[in-house]
Design a protein around this motif. Structure first.
Motif, mmCIF file in Angstrom:
data_model
loop_
_atom_site.group_PDB
_atom_site.id
_atom_site.type_symbol
_atom_site.label_atom_id
_atom_site.label_comp_id
_atom_site.label_asym_id
_atom_site.label_seq_id
_atom_site.Cartn_x
_atom_site.Cartn_y
_atom_site.Cartn_z
ATOM 1 N N ASP A 1 8.434 3.446 0.239
ATOM 2 C CA ASP A 1 7.868 4.484 -0.242
ATOM 3 C C ASP A 1 8.745 5.633 -0.258
ATOM 4 O O ASP A 1 8.435 6.700 0.076
ATOM 5 C CB ASP A 1 6.807 4.864 0.839
ATOM 6 N N SER A 2 10.149 5.597 -0.765
ATOM 7 C CA SER A 2 10.975 6.577 -0.934
ATOM 8 C C SER A 2 10.889 7.322 -2.103
ATOM 9 O O SER A 2 11.623 8.389 -1.944
ATOM 10 C CB SER A 2 12.504 5.794 -0.967
ATOM 11 N N GLY A 3 10.189 6.731 -3.257
ATOM 12 C CA GLY A 3 10.086 7.226 -4.422
ATOM 13 C C GLY A 3 10.996 6.980 -5.281
ATOM 14 O O GLY A 3 10.817 7.271 -6.548
ATOM 15 N N ASP B 1 12.182 0.642 -3.861
ATOM 16 C CA ASP B 1 10.833 0.412 -3.548
ATOM 17 C C ASP B 1 10.369 -0.718 -4.202
ATOM 18 O O ASP B 1 9.587 -1.747 -3.135
ATOM 19 C CB ASP B 1 10.059 1.581 -3.965
ATOM 20 N N ALA C 1 -1.422 1.672 5.149
ATOM 21 C CA ALA C 1 0.099 1.695 4.548
ATOM 22 C C ALA C 1 0.976 1.395 5.689
ATOM 23 O O ALA C 1 0.726 1.811 6.854
ATOM 24 C CB ALA C 1 0.363 3.105 4.043
ATOM 25 N N PRO D 1 4.508 2.807 6.961
ATOM 26 C CA PRO D 1 5.371 3.700 6.431
ATOM 27 C C PRO D 1 6.889 3.518 6.767
ATOM 28 O O PRO D 1 7.093 2.645 7.539
ATOM 29 C CB PRO D 1 5.092 4.978 7.507
ATOM 30 N N ARG E 1 0.898 -1.199 -0.094
ATOM 31 C CA ARG E 1 -0.049 -0.104 -0.011
ATOM 32 C C ARG E 1 0.814 1.274 -0.114
ATOM 33 O O ARG E 1 0.558 2.265 -0.536
ATOM 34 C CB ARG E 1 -1.115 -0.085 1.129
ATOM 35 N N SER E 2 1.817 1.300 0.562
ATOM 36 C CA SER E 2 2.856 2.526 0.754
ATOM 37 C C SER E 2 3.531 2.524 -0.581
ATOM 38 O O SER E 2 3.573 3.839 -1.220
ATOM 39 C CB SER E 2 3.944 2.188 1.860
ATOM 40 N N PHE E 3 3.839 1.381 -1.352
ATOM 41 C CA PHE E 3 4.684 1.626 -2.587
ATOM 42 C C PHE E 3 3.535 2.229 -3.492
ATOM 43 O O PHE E 3 3.603 3.033 -4.513
ATOM 44 C CB PHE E 3 4.753 0.249 -3.234
ATOM 45 N N ASN F 1 0.763 4.090 -2.791
ATOM 46 C CA ASN F 1 0.624 5.466 -2.718
ATOM 47 C C ASN F 1 1.548 6.289 -3.033
ATOM 48 O O ASN F 1 1.268 7.647 -3.725
ATOM 49 C CB ASN F 1 0.519 5.834 -1.277
ATOM 50 N N VAL F 2 2.765 5.914 -3.376
ATOM 51 C CA VAL F 2 3.875 6.723 -3.970
ATOM 52 C C VAL F 2 4.135 6.666 -5.467
ATOM 53 O O VAL F 2 4.449 7.687 -6.269
ATOM 54 C CB VAL F 2 5.154 6.284 -3.328
ATOM 55 N N HIS F 3 3.853 5.432 -5.960
ATOM 56 C CA HIS F 3 4.486 5.223 -7.233
ATOM 57 C C HIS F 3 2.935 4.972 -8.347
ATOM 58 O O HIS F 3 3.125 5.056 -9.716
ATOM 59 C CB HIS F 3 5.127 3.811 -7.312
#
Length: 216
Positions: free
Chosen positions: A141-143, A148, A135, A137, A117-119, A121-123
């Motif tokens: 989720d580094s972008g 990631d 998510a 954190p 989910r974190s992945f 949210n970012v990508h």
């Protein structure tokens, strides 16, 4: 030749009545899967060749072999519109949801879905992929897609190991991936293989793929 009995069966990805001359490839994926089941190091596989030589048929056969050895199998046929972040997230989600149905790894699978989910949210664009857990954190989720995606693959592999299963992704037409996407895929798979986790990818593409993979 009787048209009904004729063994010649042309078609995009259609399995012929008999696979001839493919023992080396089938033996290769079988050995890889069995080694991963024992916690051994193994590399993912790339098939290359012109259209019509049977790459898709082999990928489908790899999926059959995987199922015989308690590996979950997910398949993707890439197109010009495919983006590796969305594609891998979708395949990982399906695999993790299947594993989450097993009571003894439900919590572990839920944690992995949180990382996914974190992945997402970012990508990914909001709403592209629904994951009904919070998510997690600090992971994936580094972008930066390379790191990631590696984190997602590791979560998937660790969850599979705890569940006593393995995961095979078969990816067709990977020549459509960009160099950056291919690089991220290779980095993620390299990390999984370093940890000897039971997750492997078998991919297929045109003859240009080895060169593109080397550049990536």
């Amino acid at each position: 030749m009787d048209r009904v009995a004729n063994p010649y069966n042309p078609g995009a990805g259609s399995r012929p009545p008999l696979l001839v001359g493919r023992d080396t490839e089938i033996d290769g994926i079988t050995v890889a899967i069995r080694r991963l089941q024992r916690g051994r190091f193994e590399r993912s596989i790339i098939l290359k060749g012109l259209r019509g030589v049977g790459k898709t048929v082999l990928l489908n056969e790899f999926g059959r072999v995987a199922a015989e050895h308690d590996f979950l199998h997910e398949h993707l046929e890439a197109t010009e519109d495919t983006r590796v972040a969305a594609a891998m997230a979708s395949l990982a989600r399906r695999s993790l949801l299947e594993m989450s149905a097993t009571a003894r790894v439900k919590d572990r699978a839920s944690r992995a879905l949180g990382v996914l989910r974190s992945f997402v949210n970012v990508h990914l664009t909001s709403g592209d992929l629904r994951i009904d857990v919070d998510a997690c954190p600090g992971r994936a989720d580094s972008g930066e897609l390379d790191g990631d995606l590696s984190a997602v693959f590791v979560e998937l592999g660790e969850t599979a190991a705890e569940a006593g299963v393995g995961v095979l992704f078969t990816l067709d037409e990977i020549q459509y991936l960009t160099k950056a996407e291919l690089s991220a895929l290779i980095v993620g798979l390299h990390r999984v293989s370093q940890l000897s986790l039971p997750f492997i990818v078998a991919a297929a593409g045109l003859p240009s793929i080895p060169g593109l993979a080397g550049e990536a």
